[in-house]
Scaffold this active site. Structure first.
Site, PDB file in Angstrom:
ATOM      1  N   SER A 103      -2.427  -2.325   1.377  1.00 47.61           N
ATOM      2  CA  SER A 103      -1.141  -2.853   1.590  1.00 47.61           C
ATOM      3  C   SER A 103      -1.398  -4.080   2.114  1.00 47.61           C
ATOM      4  CB  SER A 103      -0.448  -2.104   2.761  1.00 47.61           C
ATOM      5  OG  SER A 103       0.404  -3.033   3.273  1.00 47.61           O
ATOM      6  N   TYR A 136       0.537   2.308  11.159  1.00 47.12           N
ATOM      7  CA  TYR A 136       0.392   2.136   9.581  1.00 47.12           C
ATOM      8  C   TYR A 136      -0.435   0.860   9.362  1.00 47.12           C
ATOM      9  CZ  TYR A 136       1.922   0.868   4.825  1.00 47.12           C
ATOM     10  OH  TYR A 136       1.949   0.808   3.515  1.00 47.12           O
TER      11      TYR A 136
HETATM   12  C1  BGC Z   1       5.185  -1.057   3.400  1.00 52.90           C
HETATM   13  C2  BGC Z   1       6.400  -1.430   3.272  1.00 52.90           C
HETATM   14  C3  BGC Z   1       6.773  -2.943   3.576  1.00 52.90           C
HETATM   15  C4  BGC Z   1       5.810  -3.686   2.716  1.00 52.90           C
HETATM   16  C5  BGC Z   1       5.539  -5.256   2.810  1.00 52.90           C
HETATM   17  C6  BGC Z   1       4.029  -2.015   2.777  1.00 52.90           C
HETATM   18  O1  BGC Z   1       2.845  -1.450   2.672  1.00 52.90           O
HETATM   19  O2  BGC Z   1       4.881   0.460   3.142  1.00 52.90           O
HETATM   20  O3  BGC Z   1       7.289  -0.792   3.946  1.00 52.90           O
HETATM   21  O4  BGC Z   1       7.909  -3.473   2.633  1.00 52.90           O
HETATM   22  O5  BGC Z   1       4.270  -3.462   2.925  1.00 52.90           O
HETATM   23  O6  BGC Z   1       5.906  -5.540   4.248  1.00 52.90           O
END
Ligand code: BGC
Length: 267
Positions: free
Chosen positions: A152, A165
């Protein structure tokens, strides 16, 4: 799309919906046989598998919670028995359980770390064991195997209210790089694709109203939300021999979200 992954088998975790489903479709379109891993929704996983089969590639759905050592082992055993090999692992399964730090429960912390980080470790370990055992099959690929982690932008962008996260994705960054260092002598390529905002169920609240979408787009210089196919195409290419010399890298696929877009307006 050229059949660059013909005669290869890919296992995609969390492939019943969202980015995982998009990746599974792209790998199938590139000729790979695809194992669609899911945890709670067999009908959705079967629908993705049916779509891939309709396109001419093989596909099968297998249930496993990637945070369970036993279930991961059983899934790999079944996948290898069914298709004879695992050439490509896409470590995609991931979830969010958001809360301000002061309200975050240990259960929320453990759940997110368990799926997003421990799940990647457990699946990579099983995949690497099989890839090392089999070695390079030169008629199929220059590599003995390819592991792609779906990370991410939050492996580099801190995210208030999402500490579990962001910590899991920061962990994925160094897990991927360490595995890349360790597995290179076995000719196993390990990389990450780091999506920005992709329109999937995980971030529905960020795009489902015009106001939310407008606020999200302020963070995306390229001016559109991403789609699962945007990620699928990059993963299919990264898993192919066209990307054979790419190893230990994170490719950001984010419409520029990591460019600190607020600085376009000041600073
Ligand atoms: C998250 C999303 C978010 C995106 C950008 C991703 O890793 O799961 O919820 O919109 O990152 O912030």
């Amino acid at each position: 799309m050229p059949q660059s992954l013909k005669s290869q088998t890919a296992l995609v975790t969390g492939a019943a919906s969202g980015i995982g489903a998009g990746v599974a479709r792209a790998l199938g379109a590139a000729g790979a046989a695809v194992v669609i891993n899911y945890v709670t929704n067999p009908a959705a996983a079967e629908a993705v598998a049916a779509e891939i089969r309709a396109g001419g590639a093989e596909a099968t759905a297998l249930q496993a919670d990637v945070s369970s050592e036993l279930e991961v082992r059983e899934m790999f055993a079944k996948a290898i028995a069914h298709f004879g090999a695992i050439d490509i692992l896409v470590n995609n399964a991931g979830l969010q359980q958001d809360a301000p730090l002061v309200d975050m429960t240990l259960a929320q912390w453990n759940k997110v770390i368990g799926v997003n980080l421990t799940g990647m470790f457990l699946c990579a370990r099983e995949a690497a064991r099989e890839m090392i055992r089999r070695g390079v099959r030169a008629d199929v690929s220059r590599a003995a195997g390819k592991i792609v982690c779906i990370s991410s932008v939050h492996e580099v962008i801190p995210w208030a209210g999402h500490a579990n996260y962001a910590a899991s994705k920061g962990g994925v960054k160094l897990l991927m790089q360490s595995l890349a260092q360790e597995l290179a002598p076995h000719r196993i390529r390990v990389n990450s694709v780091a999506p920005g905002a992709i329109q999937t169920p995980i971030n529905r609240a960020a795009w489902e109203t015009p106001e939310a979408l407008a606020s999200l787009l302020r963070l995306i210089p390229y001016g559109r939300i991403g789609q699962p196919e945007d990620i699928g195409r990059v993963v299919a290419w990264l898993a192919s021999d066209d990307a054979d010399y790419i190893h230990g890298q994170t490719i950001f696929v984010d419409g520029g979200m990591t460019l600190y877009p607020e600085f376009a307006r000041g600073g």
